[in-house]
Design an enzyme around this catalytic site. Structure first.
Site, PDB file in Angstrom:
ATOM      1  N   GLU A  62      -1.170   5.266  -8.339  1.00  0.00           N
ATOM      2  CA  GLU A  62       0.148   5.844  -8.071  1.00  0.00           C
ATOM      3  C   GLU A  62       1.197   4.837  -8.545  1.00  0.00           C
ATOM      4  OE1 GLU A  62       0.673   7.749  -4.079  1.00  0.00           O
ATOM      5  OE2 GLU A  62      -1.282   6.821  -3.728  1.00  0.00           O
ATOM      6  N   ARG A 104     -14.382  -0.960  -1.165  1.00  0.00           N
ATOM      7  CA  ARG A 104     -13.123  -1.667  -1.441  1.00  0.00           C
ATOM      8  C   ARG A 104     -13.352  -3.171  -1.446  1.00  0.00           C
ATOM      9  NH1 ARG A 104      -7.890   0.709  -0.233  1.00  0.00           N
ATOM     10  NH2 ARG A 104      -7.203  -1.385   0.250  1.00  0.00           N
ATOM     11  N   LYS A 152       1.583  -1.829   0.253  1.00  0.00           N
ATOM     12  CA  LYS A 152       2.889  -1.791  -0.418  1.00  0.00           C
ATOM     13  C   LYS A 152       4.019  -1.908   0.603  1.00  0.00           C
ATOM     14  CE  LYS A 152       0.791   1.197  -3.845  1.00  0.00           C
ATOM     15  NZ  LYS A 152       0.492   2.583  -4.187  1.00  0.00           N
TER      16      LYS A 152
END
Length: 754
Positions: free
Chosen positions: A250, A465, A475
């Protein structure tokens, strides 16, 4: 229940095993049906323990129960009579999902009717032992007998493994005789460092057990529809059987160390198997996307050494995605809903009162959504499905009156990730949709949507992950760190964003090597920064030329050299391999050394300069001895007067130190962990939140350091090893008048070593 228990024990299951099986409803039902099918062939009492064991094994492993009758009959007819044949049968059925099944192909694939005689086993084992006879006689019983077994079994695919092992044992005993005392002695363990396989080795070919392009249906959990094989055929015609992956970030933030694994996995898997990888921006939320993020993401992918086959955007397909949404409504799989956003949060969402509204009504309302006739939050398009985590009817489209960076005001409805992701994969003919483990809960919705629209369906594969301790990568939290002034920006070298790591001086090869060491694992990995730093040192040790820098200078005047004396000293760029080049630095009667390399009072174990102890100067060929200590009014040592003599004639000193002469002034920034605790986001470790856990000593700025002149032409991000100090990289803040260096990592030696 009692009848079923009796049925299960009649095929040889113990009563305890039968009772355990009854607790599993799905397994009980499948096994009961399998036994009934076998009894139809053999009669009520004809199912013996051998057949019963195979039926139980088949029932517990068979995924597609529509093949139950076929396989049960083959077991009852003793065509499938061993675990080896059963495994082959299950694999065959998995790779042939559509009717009709060819009995002859099935028989051939499962070794039906093949009889291996004892003579064949004896001859094959004899041949294998003959091949390795010399090594066997040399190593005797220390030889890896598994190698003999493996080769014999490979040659006799359908033979009983136990019979082969007995034959191997017997023939080895005949060749070597009984074990001697020497054979029985414990083998001395030899420790060796096991090098990590390269990333390409881990990702190549069969290493990951991924499906081959076009064989999506062989993957567990993949949903096969009547049109699947036709869609796969068209997919193969388009791709030519080439592996196609994508990295779909994204564009609303900067990539971090976790993304490095995703980049390496997606681009690396394609590269290792002669495939292609797309960089696809998932730009479906115009409120959070900025052009700087698009640029930074592409820069980081290329910095890590990968070139996208093509750069695409979800927004490239907005019209196609809208048309598919209309089709989804027409097929009865989606509806327009008016529940508010807060009502849709969580997992216990009440069913929508609009779920069963007429198709034509939803089509009209969806068109009105597109035309901007509803306010934000007043209507959504939802899909009629339940996700693996229990979430019901996820949203496919929502209204946002925010201009899109690429399409402007053309759209006011935007698709969600759950709707967009799989459809873009399908449109781009992706073969392997690789994503992190948290998306496993969305796999069923991924397959459902492609199949609901009768589109080619890629396979979603999940991997673990990569997380690091002593940092945050969210973020939202990084923005908070920037806004509160804890860090300067997304590329502050104390962060673990990729731009920050580049600024700190981490080579991209080191990050890729780190990803390889972590490995391509399914499980989530949490590791410590020092493992990444070790990879950085490995690369910089071979690639960063040496220079000399003094962070806390102490002036030294050599009194037995003329004041205007000057010579050039050759310093190898890589002392371990002087063939890689060298540079020269000036040597005069005034030099500067580290304050810590001098002590006025001798301490036990201290090996550097003291009034009683001389020290050598690296590369210069001199040993210096103190003659006078000069102090300021406050008693601080500000200068040393020394004499020098050739290191060839002087007694060998206990240590050699670095120095600079006629140096350049520079600023040096030393970095440490940004947080005090391993898990700053964990309330049990840091009750007051991550902002309360900031390490006050995470940045130390030394404004008056000195460095030798060999670095004067350095460019931004050029890397050096400052001898005895650490690895450093030139910061973008540098100017023509002042160089600024970031410490990348310390040297391997303990910085506190005296």
């Amino acid at each position: 229940m009692a009848d079923t228990l009796e049925l299960f024990t009649s095929i040889g299951l113990s009563e305890q095993k039968a009772k355990e099986t009854l607790k599993n409803g799905a397994l009980s039902s499948t096994l009961r049906d399998a036994i009934v099918q076998a009894q139809n062939v053999l009669g009520t009492s004809g199912v013996d323990k051998t057949i019963g064991t195979l039926l139980y094994s088949m029932a517990s492993r068979l995924k597609d129960t529509k093949r139950l009758e076929f396989l049960s009959i083959n077991i009852a007819q003793r065509k499938i009579s061993s675990e080896l044949q059963l495994a082959a049968a299950l694999e065959f059925l998995k790779s042939h999902p559509q009717d009709p099944i060819s009995q002859s192909e099935f028989d051939e694939a499962c070794g039906v009717g093949i009889v291996i005689t004892p003579e064949q086993i004896e001859d094959t084992v004899e041949s294998v032992i003959k091949k390795h006879k010399e090594q066997l006689l040399k190593e005797r019983y220390r030889f890896n007998m598994g190698l003999l077994m493996g080769e014999a079994r490979s040659a006799l695919k359908w033979a009983d493994g136990k019979v082969i092992k007995n034959e191997v044992d017997m023939q080895v005993l005949h060749l070597l005789g009984p074990k001697t005392e020497a054979d029985l002695e414990k083998k001395r363990q030899v420790w060796s460092f096991l090098w990590t396989k390269s990333l390409m080795e881990q990702l190549r070919g069969e290493a990951l057990k991924f499906h081959k392009p076009g064989e999506n249906f062989t993957t567990e959990g993949y949903v096969v529809t009547p049109n699947t094989m036709n869609l796969l055929k068209k997919h193969l015609e388009f791709t030519g059987g080439q592996i196609r992956t994508r990295f779909p970030p994204e564009p609303n933030g900067i990539l971090h160390i976790g993304h490095a694994k995703a980049i390496n996995f997606n681009f690396g898997y394609a590269k290792a198997n002669n495939g292609i990888c797309f960089l696809r921006y998932d730009d479906t939320n115009p409120e959070k996307e900025e052009e700087k993020y698009f640029t930074a993401i592409k820069d980081m992918v290329e910095w890590l050494g990968y070139t996208p086959y093509d750069v695409t955007h979800a927004s490239d397909h907005f019209q196609k995605l809208y048309d598919l949404a209309v089709d989804l409504i027409r097929r009865g799989h989606a509806y327009v809903c008016h529940q508010k956003g807060e009502e849709l949060k969580g997992h216990n969402v009440p069913p929508s009162p609009w779920r069963d509204r007429p198709i034509e009504e939803s089509l009209v309302l969806f068109e009105r959504m597109k035309k901007g006739l509803f306010a934000e939050g007043e209507a959504t398009l939802r899909m009629k499905m339940v996700m693996e985590d229990g979430k019901m009817d996820p949203v496919a489209y929502r209204i946002k009156y925010t201009p899109h960076h690429r399409t402007g005001d053309e759209w006011c409805i935007y698709p969600t990730y759950d709707y967009t992701h799989c459809l873009c994969d399908s449109i781009e003919n992706i073969t392997h949709s690789l994503c992190t483990k948290e998306f496993q809960a969305r796999r069923s919705s991924y397959y459902w949507l492609c199949n609901a629209l009768d589109l080619y369906c890629p396979v979603q594969w999940e991997y673990g992950r990569l997380n690091l301790t002593y940092t945050v990568v969210s973020k939202r939290k990084i923005i908070k760190l920037v806004e509160t002034g804890v860090v300067r920006d997304w590329d502050d070298p104390r962060l673990f964003t990729l731009t920050a790591l580049r600024r700190r001086g981490f080579p991209p090869e080191a990050i890729n090597n780190f990803c390889a060491r972590v490995g391509v694992t399914v499980s989530q990995t949490t590791t410590e920064p020092h493992l990444l730093e070790a990879c950085v040192r490995d690369v910089l040790n071979e690639s960063a030329p040496r220079a000399m820098a003094v962070l806390e200078p102490l002036k030294v005047t050599i009194t037995n050299l003329p004041e205007n004396a000057k010579s050039d000293v050759r310093v190898p760029d890589f002392p371990a391999n002087e063939a890689k080049g060298s540079h020269t630095v000036p040597f005069t009667s005034t030099i500067f050394i580290e304050q810590s390399d001098f002590r006025e009072v001798m301490e036990k174990g201290y090996k550097r300069l003291t009034p009683e102890q001389p020290v050598g100067l690296r590369h210069a060929g001199y040993v210096i001895s103190i003659q006078k200590i000069i102090k300021d009014a406050e008693g601080k040592v500000v200068e040393l007067e020394v004499t020098c003599c050739s290191s060839e004639t002087a007694e060998k000193p206990k240590a050699f130190i670095h120095w600079v002469s006629k140096p350049l002034a520079c600023e040096v920034r030393l970095y440490d962990k940004l947080f005090l605790h391993k898990h700053p986001e964990d309330p049990s470790e840091v009750p007051n939140g991550f902002l309360s856990d900031i390490n006050p000593h995470s940045l130390e700025v030394i404004r008056n350091a000195l460095v030798d002149t060999s670095v004067k032409t350095a460019k931004v991000f050029d890397k050096f090893q400052f001898e005895r100090v650490g690895y450093f990289s030139l910061d973008p803040d540098s100017t023509a008048n002042k160089l600024i260096f970031n410490r990348t990592v310390t040297l391997k030696e303990d910085p506190g070593k005296i």
